[in-house]
Write a protein that holds these residues in place. Sequence first.
Motif, PDB file in Angstrom:
ATOM      1  N   ASP A 132       0.815  -1.216   0.000  1.00 21.44           N
ATOM      2  CA  ASP A 132       0.000   0.000   0.000  1.00 21.44           C
ATOM      3  C   ASP A 132       0.851   1.269   0.000  1.00 21.44           C
ATOM      4  OD1 ASP A 132      -2.111  -1.714   0.107  1.00 21.44           O
ATOM      5  OD2 ASP A 132      -2.916  -1.011   2.026  1.00 21.44           O
ATOM      6  N   LEU A 133       2.156   1.131   0.183  1.00 16.04           N
ATOM      7  CA  LEU A 133       3.051   2.290   0.254  1.00 16.04           C
ATOM      8  C   LEU A 133       4.235   2.106  -0.669  1.00 16.04           C
ATOM      9  CD1 LEU A 133       3.557   2.777   4.120  1.00 16.04           C
ATOM     10  CD2 LEU A 133       1.742   3.753   2.721  1.00 16.04           C
ATOM     11  N   SER A 134       4.884   3.232  -0.972  1.00 14.86           N
ATOM     12  CA  SER A 134       6.251   3.173  -1.495  1.00 14.86           C
ATOM     13  C   SER A 134       7.131   3.924  -0.513  1.00 14.86           C
ATOM     14  CB  SER A 134       6.344   3.793  -2.894  1.00 14.86           C
ATOM     15  OG  SER A 134       6.197   5.198  -2.838  1.00 14.86           O
ATOM     16  N   TYR A 135       8.376   3.482  -0.402  1.00 13.52           N
ATOM     17  CA  TYR A 135       9.321   4.077   0.545  1.00 13.52           C
ATOM     18  C   TYR A 135      10.637   4.261  -0.178  1.00 13.52           C
ATOM     19  CZ  TYR A 135      12.286   4.590   4.724  1.00 13.52           C
ATOM     20  OH  TYR A 135      13.168   5.047   5.668  1.00 13.52           O
TER      21      TYR A 135
ATOM     22  N   THR B 199       4.956   7.262   0.533  1.00 11.47           N
ATOM     23  CA  THR B 199       3.825   7.581  -0.339  1.00 11.47           C
ATOM     24  C   THR B 199       2.747   6.521  -0.208  1.00 11.47           C
ATOM     25  OG1 THR B 199       5.367   8.569  -1.930  1.00 11.47           O
ATOM     26  CG2 THR B 199       3.127   8.123  -2.708  1.00 11.47           C
ATOM     27  N   ILE B 200       1.528   6.957   0.111  1.00 14.91           N
ATOM     28  CA  ILE B 200       0.390   6.027   0.114  1.00 14.91           C
ATOM     29  C   ILE B 200       0.023   5.763  -1.335  1.00 14.91           C
ATOM     30  CG2 ILE B 200      -1.982   5.620   0.872  1.00 14.91           C
ATOM     31  CD1 ILE B 200      -1.491   7.657   3.122  1.00 14.91           C
ATOM     32  N   VAL B 201       0.045   4.494  -1.733  1.00 10.81           N
ATOM     33  CA  VAL B 201      -0.175   4.140  -3.135  1.00 10.81           C
ATOM     34  C   VAL B 201      -1.470   3.326  -3.242  1.00 10.81           C
ATOM     35  CG1 VAL B 201       0.833   3.115  -5.197  1.00 10.81           C
ATOM     36  CG2 VAL B 201       2.329   4.120  -3.476  1.00 10.81           C
ATOM     37  N   ARG B 202      -2.591   4.035  -3.109  1.00 13.70           N
ATOM     38  CA  ARG B 202      -3.906   3.427  -3.306  1.00 13.70           C
ATOM     39  C   ARG B 202      -4.769   4.412  -4.108  1.00 13.70           C
ATOM     40  NH1 ARG B 202      -7.330   1.270   0.917  1.00 13.70           N
ATOM     41  NH2 ARG B 202      -7.604  -0.508  -0.470  1.00 13.70           N
TER      42      ARG B 202
ATOM     43  N   ARG C 158      -6.495   1.381   4.877  1.00 17.05           N
ATOM     44  CA  ARG C 158      -7.105   0.214   5.511  1.00 17.05           C
ATOM     45  C   ARG C 158      -6.118  -0.280   6.570  1.00 17.05           C
ATOM     46  NH1 ARG C 158      -6.270  -4.244   0.609  1.00 17.05           N
ATOM     47  NH2 ARG C 158      -4.140  -3.583   0.064  1.00 17.05           N
ATOM     48  N   GLU C 159      -6.420  -1.402   7.209  1.00 10.51           N
ATOM     49  CA  GLU C 159      -5.535  -1.883   8.268  1.00 10.51           C
ATOM     50  C   GLU C 159      -4.124  -2.146   7.752  1.00 10.51           C
ATOM     51  OE1 GLU C 159      -5.044  -5.576  11.434  1.00 10.51           O
ATOM     52  OE2 GLU C 159      -7.047  -5.006  10.757  1.00 10.51           O
ATOM     53  N   GLN C 160      -4.007  -2.751   6.597  1.00  7.03           N
ATOM     54  CA  GLN C 160      -2.686  -3.030   6.039  1.00  7.03           C
ATOM     55  C   GLN C 160      -1.898  -1.744   5.832  1.00  7.03           C
ATOM     56  OE1 GLN C 160      -2.423  -5.821   2.749  1.00  7.03           O
ATOM     57  NE2 GLN C 160      -0.913  -4.544   1.742  1.00  7.03           N
ATOM     58  N   THR C 161      -2.571  -0.707   5.345  1.00 11.48           N
ATOM     59  CA  THR C 161      -1.898   0.585   5.130  1.00 11.48           C
ATOM     60  C   THR C 161      -1.340   1.126   6.434  1.00 11.48           C
ATOM     61  OG1 THR C 161      -3.738   1.002   3.588  1.00 11.48           O
ATOM     62  CG2 THR C 161      -2.136   2.779   3.903  1.00 11.48           C
ATOM     63  N   MET C 162      -2.125   1.023   7.498  1.00 11.41           N
ATOM     64  CA  MET C 162      -1.681   1.549   8.794  1.00 11.41           C
ATOM     65  C   MET C 162      -0.452   0.794   9.296  1.00 11.41           C
ATOM     66  SD  MET C 162      -5.268   2.425  10.742  1.00 11.41           S
ATOM     67  CE  MET C 162      -5.791   0.711  10.841  1.00 11.41           C
TER      68      MET C 162
END
Length: 259
Positions: free
Chosen positions: A3-6, A16-19, A27-31
Amino acid sequence: MIDLSYTVAAGVATITIVRPEVMNAFREQTMHELIEAFDRADADPQVGVVVLTGEGDRAFSTGGDVAWEDAFDPASGRHTARILIRLAEAIRGTGKPVIAKVRGWCVGGGNELVLLCDFALAAESARFAHTDSMLGNSPIWYGTQLLPKLVGTRRAKEILMLGDTVEAPEAARIGWINRAVPDAELDAVVAEWCERLLARSPQALRLTKISLDFDGDLTLPSVRHGFETLTHNYGTTEFHEGTTAFLERRAPKFRSESD
């Protein structure tokens, strides 16, 4: 990370949130991935500044994914609350400056992410809003605690209870964000701020940040107590009417015709 790039370059970690398909809602995975990313940046001696942003131009983040939240009940809400408290600590607990770089919509929990950052720089076309009152929800994850400290209690009530959209230049004027800059200049301005911060004493920045955040850190009991109350809200008809109406793209009906 899914869900992210780093990335890390020249002393700056960019998370970066990538959704983009859901306007970077989390969502939970993003957190969990955000916690991991901030902890990673905090532990890396090569990183001096962290930038948090969202993929694309449509949104920084629109907060919690409503399709995910629609299934909440008190137990799942309590589980999510514990993760959100850990995420807030991962952001505020790093002694490194954190800059929110905002393009497009910044809504609900997305705004609370911005409030948890040390600085907020936005494109002039960015738009801010808290729609919780239309979803049967409440922004108690530092929205009700930190926003009044920036814009004043009456303006915070207007923003959080009415849910009106605030354009980036107005958000800057009232102190919600640091700057609203022309869209084409946002990357350059963020890079300039990073460069200036990297030229400062890391230990001085850390001590200053911790001291400045003292008052805000005292609001943690409000967040914990608020979540405990809010989790019971997740089992109510009113909450699910709000989320269902959002997903069905209609106005919610919180009151019966006889009310």
